[in-house]
Every structure is written in structure tokens, then in C-alpha cells.
Scaffold this motif. Structure first.
Motif, mmCIF file in Angstrom:
data_model
loop_
_atom_site.group_PDB
_atom_site.id
_atom_site.type_symbol
_atom_site.label_atom_id
_atom_site.label_comp_id
_atom_site.label_asym_id
_atom_site.label_seq_id
_atom_site.Cartn_x
_atom_site.Cartn_y
_atom_site.Cartn_z
ATOM 1 N N UNK A 2 0.836 -1.201 0.000
ATOM 2 C CA UNK A 2 0.000 0.000 0.000
ATOM 3 C C UNK A 2 0.870 1.250 0.000
ATOM 4 N N UNK A 3 0.554 2.152 -0.923
ATOM 5 C CA UNK A 3 1.259 3.430 -1.003
ATOM 6 C C UNK A 3 0.258 4.549 -0.734
ATOM 7 N N UNK A 4 0.721 5.570 -0.052
ATOM 8 C CA UNK A 4 -0.117 6.736 0.209
ATOM 9 C C UNK A 4 0.238 7.792 -0.820
ATOM 10 N N UNK A 5 -0.779 8.189 -1.614
ATOM 11 C CA UNK A 5 -0.562 9.033 -2.777
ATOM 12 C C UNK A 5 -1.382 10.317 -2.694
ATOM 13 N N UNK A 6 -0.759 11.404 -3.067
ATOM 14 C CA UNK A 6 -1.457 12.675 -3.249
ATOM 15 C C UNK A 6 -1.609 12.842 -4.745
ATOM 16 N N UNK A 7 -2.804 12.566 -5.249
ATOM 17 C CA UNK A 7 -3.131 12.657 -6.671
ATOM 18 C C UNK A 7 -3.944 13.929 -6.830
ATOM 19 N N UNK A 8 -3.380 14.907 -7.535
ATOM 20 C CA UNK A 8 -3.969 16.243 -7.557
ATOM 21 C C UNK A 8 -3.568 16.960 -8.845
ATOM 22 N N UNK A 9 -4.356 17.928 -9.224
ATOM 23 C CA UNK A 9 -4.016 18.780 -10.361
ATOM 24 C C UNK A 9 -3.758 20.193 -9.842
ATOM 25 N N UNK A 10 -2.824 20.867 -10.498
ATOM 26 C CA UNK A 10 -2.488 22.237 -10.104
ATOM 27 C C UNK A 10 -2.216 23.072 -11.346
ATOM 28 N N UNK A 18 -8.741 28.204 -7.327
ATOM 29 C CA UNK A 18 -8.540 29.651 -7.430
ATOM 30 C C UNK A 18 -8.805 30.314 -6.077
ATOM 31 N N UNK A 19 -8.701 31.622 -6.028
ATOM 32 C CA UNK A 19 -8.834 32.357 -4.764
ATOM 33 C C UNK A 19 -10.202 32.181 -4.113
ATOM 34 N N UNK A 20 -11.227 31.838 -4.899
ATOM 35 C CA UNK A 20 -12.568 31.601 -4.357
ATOM 36 C C UNK A 20 -12.821 30.117 -4.095
ATOM 37 N N UNK A 21 -11.802 29.281 -4.269
ATOM 38 C CA UNK A 21 -11.942 27.846 -4.044
ATOM 39 C C UNK A 21 -12.589 27.099 -5.196
ATOM 40 N N UNK A 22 -12.704 27.737 -6.348
ATOM 41 C CA UNK A 22 -13.355 27.120 -7.517
ATOM 42 C C UNK A 22 -12.356 26.334 -8.364
ATOM 43 N N UNK A 23 -12.920 25.404 -9.141
ATOM 44 C CA UNK A 23 -12.117 24.562 -10.020
ATOM 45 C C UNK A 23 -12.486 24.705 -11.492
ATOM 46 N N UNK A 24 -13.194 25.751 -11.849
ATOM 47 C CA UNK A 24 -13.605 25.948 -13.249
ATOM 48 C C UNK A 24 -12.409 25.887 -14.197
ATOM 49 N N UNK A 25 -11.299 26.452 -13.789
ATOM 50 C CA UNK A 25 -10.090 26.472 -14.602
ATOM 51 C C UNK A 25 -9.612 25.048 -14.921
ATOM 52 N N UNK A 26 -9.884 24.103 -14.007
ATOM 53 C CA UNK A 26 -9.461 22.713 -14.187
ATOM 54 C C UNK A 26 -10.450 21.913 -15.029
ATOM 55 N N UNK A 27 -11.743 22.137 -14.810
ATOM 56 C CA UNK A 27 -12.775 21.350 -15.495
ATOM 57 C C UNK A 27 -12.724 21.501 -17.013
ATOM 58 N N UNK A 28 -12.133 22.587 -17.500
ATOM 59 C CA UNK A 28 -12.026 22.759 -18.950
ATOM 60 C C UNK A 28 -11.118 21.710 -19.595
ATOM 61 N N UNK A 29 -10.375 20.947 -18.785
ATOM 62 C CA UNK A 29 -9.490 19.908 -19.304
ATOM 63 C C UNK A 29 -10.084 18.504 -19.184
ATOM 64 N N UNK A 30 -11.313 18.392 -18.691
ATOM 65 C CA UNK A 30 -11.940 17.081 -18.505
ATOM 66 C C UNK A 30 -12.073 16.295 -19.803
ATOM 67 N N UNK A 31 -12.193 16.989 -20.922
ATOM 68 C CA UNK A 31 -12.388 16.290 -22.199
ATOM 69 C C UNK A 31 -11.087 16.036 -22.958
ATOM 70 N N UNK A 32 -9.951 16.301 -22.342
ATOM 71 C CA UNK A 32 -8.668 16.048 -23.009
ATOM 72 C C UNK A 32 -8.492 14.542 -23.166
ATOM 73 N N UNK A 33 -8.127 14.132 -24.378
ATOM 74 C CA UNK A 33 -7.997 12.713 -24.691
ATOM 75 C C UNK A 33 -7.043 12.009 -23.715
ATOM 76 N N UNK A 34 -7.514 10.899 -23.159
ATOM 77 C CA UNK A 34 -6.711 10.070 -22.275
ATOM 78 C C UNK A 34 -6.839 10.381 -20.801
ATOM 79 N N UNK A 35 -7.339 11.560 -20.452
ATOM 80 C CA UNK A 35 -7.406 11.953 -19.044
ATOM 81 C C UNK A 35 -8.391 11.066 -18.272
#
Length: 186
Positions: A2-10, A18-35
Motif C-alpha cells: 500500500x502506497x499513500x498518494x497525493x493525486x492532484x491537479x495544479x 482559485x482564490x474563491x476555491x473554484x475549479x472551473x479552470x481545471x474542469x475545462x481539461x476534462x475532455x482532453x484525450x486520455x485523461x
């Protein structure tokens, strides 16, 4: 093992929200092939989750029909009373991460532990020497501020074990932490 992993996007400048705690900037990459396939493969290797109260409340706020981590025991670290997500295996705790980590390893049944969401909880695991890997999705966006990736210093040099390229400039870097790479408050 068992490994303890921090799997995160930045963002390129090291923010996970973002400063308001939103992830809109990240969700625009949800449709990138292979993700999606890459994430599903990662999730198939997860046997237990840990998240802080803010991440749990974010998931609740998404008003999802079903728990996105079905069948995976989830520890939510909090000092507050929080509502339960119906049908999810949620274990609320205010205990020290060291004591809970042992429970998580047993529950993971040989699979990995995923530290989901914010860096404050991850920093607690890191300070205790309980973080094995950082799987960092780097998105080609500069936020200029927000919630930092990891608000602690890690001792030693992280070893790059793998690099995955996705479309539209997105990357995943997989780092292994040196043994005993406990952090310190910054």
C-alpha cells in the motif's frame, strides 16, 4: 504494498483551486484525450481515501446523484458535524493522521490510499512521513493566487518516476518522496 498518494491537479503556478476555491479552470481539461481513462486506471488501484472537511463539503456541494468513490472507504478529517452522503462508506474522524493511517492501510487491502483534495491534510501526512508519492497533474493555466498545492516543506529531493503527456499541454508528473521526507510548516 500500500502506497499513500497525493493525486492532484495544479496550475502552472502551483494552485489547486482559485482564490474563491473554484475549479472551473481545471474542469475545462476534462475532455482532453486520455485523461478520463488515466484517472479510471488510477482509481482502480485505490483501496481507501482521506479528505478534509472542505473537500468533502465541495463534493457535497456538487449535488451528485451518487458518491463518486463508491465502494471505497473514505475518512473525512474534521472537527465539525457534517452530513453523511447517502450510501457512502464515510468515516468522520478528528484523530491524528498517524493513528488513522494504520486503519486506512488495513482497509485498503493491499491497494493504495488516495489523499483527495486540499494540501493542508496532505501536509499533516507528509509531516508524519506517511506520504509516498505525489501524482501531480500540471495544467497550462496561471491563476496568480489561490489554494496552494502543498503548504509544507518536504525534506530531500523528490524523484521523478514517470511523466505522462496529455493533449492541450496538460502533464502528469509522478514523484516518489524520499523515505522520511517529513515536512515542516511554512
Amino acid at each position: 504494498m500500500t502506497r499513500t498518494q497525493y493525486y492532484v491537479a495544479a496550475s502552472l503556478d502551483g494552485y489547486i483551486a482559485d482564490a474563491e476555491g473554484r475549479l472551473d479552470w481545471l474542469f475545462q481539461f476534462n475532455d482532453v484525450e486520455g485523461v478520463t481513462e488515466h484517472y479510471q486506471k488510477f482509481l482502480a488501484g485505490v483501496g481507501a481515501l482521506a479528505m478534509g472537511a472542505a473537500t468533502y463539503e465541495f463534493v457535497l456541494g456538487e449535488k451528485l446523484e451518487s458518491w463518486p468513490y463508491a465502494g471505497i472507504p473514505t475518512w473525512v478529517f474534521t472537527h465539525r458535524e457534517l452530513p453523511r452522503f447517502p450510501g457512502a462508506d464515510i468515516r468522520f474522524t478528528a484523530e491524528d493522521v498517524g493513528a488513522v493511517h494504520e486503519q486506512m492501510v488495513r482497509a485498503a487491502g493491499g491497494k493504495n490510499i488516495w489523499l483527495v483534495g486540499g494540501g493542508n491534510l496532505v501536509a499533516q501526512f507528509a509531516r508524519r512521513g506517511l506520504l509516498d508519492e505525489l501524482l501531480l497533474g500540471v495544467m497550462p493555466v496561471v491563476l496568480g493566487g489561490g489554494i496552494p498545492l502543498l503548504p509544507t516543506r518536504l525534506s530531500g529531493v523528490l524523484e521523478l518516476k514517470d511523466l505522462t503527456r496529455f493533449g492541450r499541454g496538460a502533464l502528469e508528473l509522478r514523484y516518489e518522496l524520499p523515505r522520511g521526507a517529513g515536512g515542516s510548516s511554512v
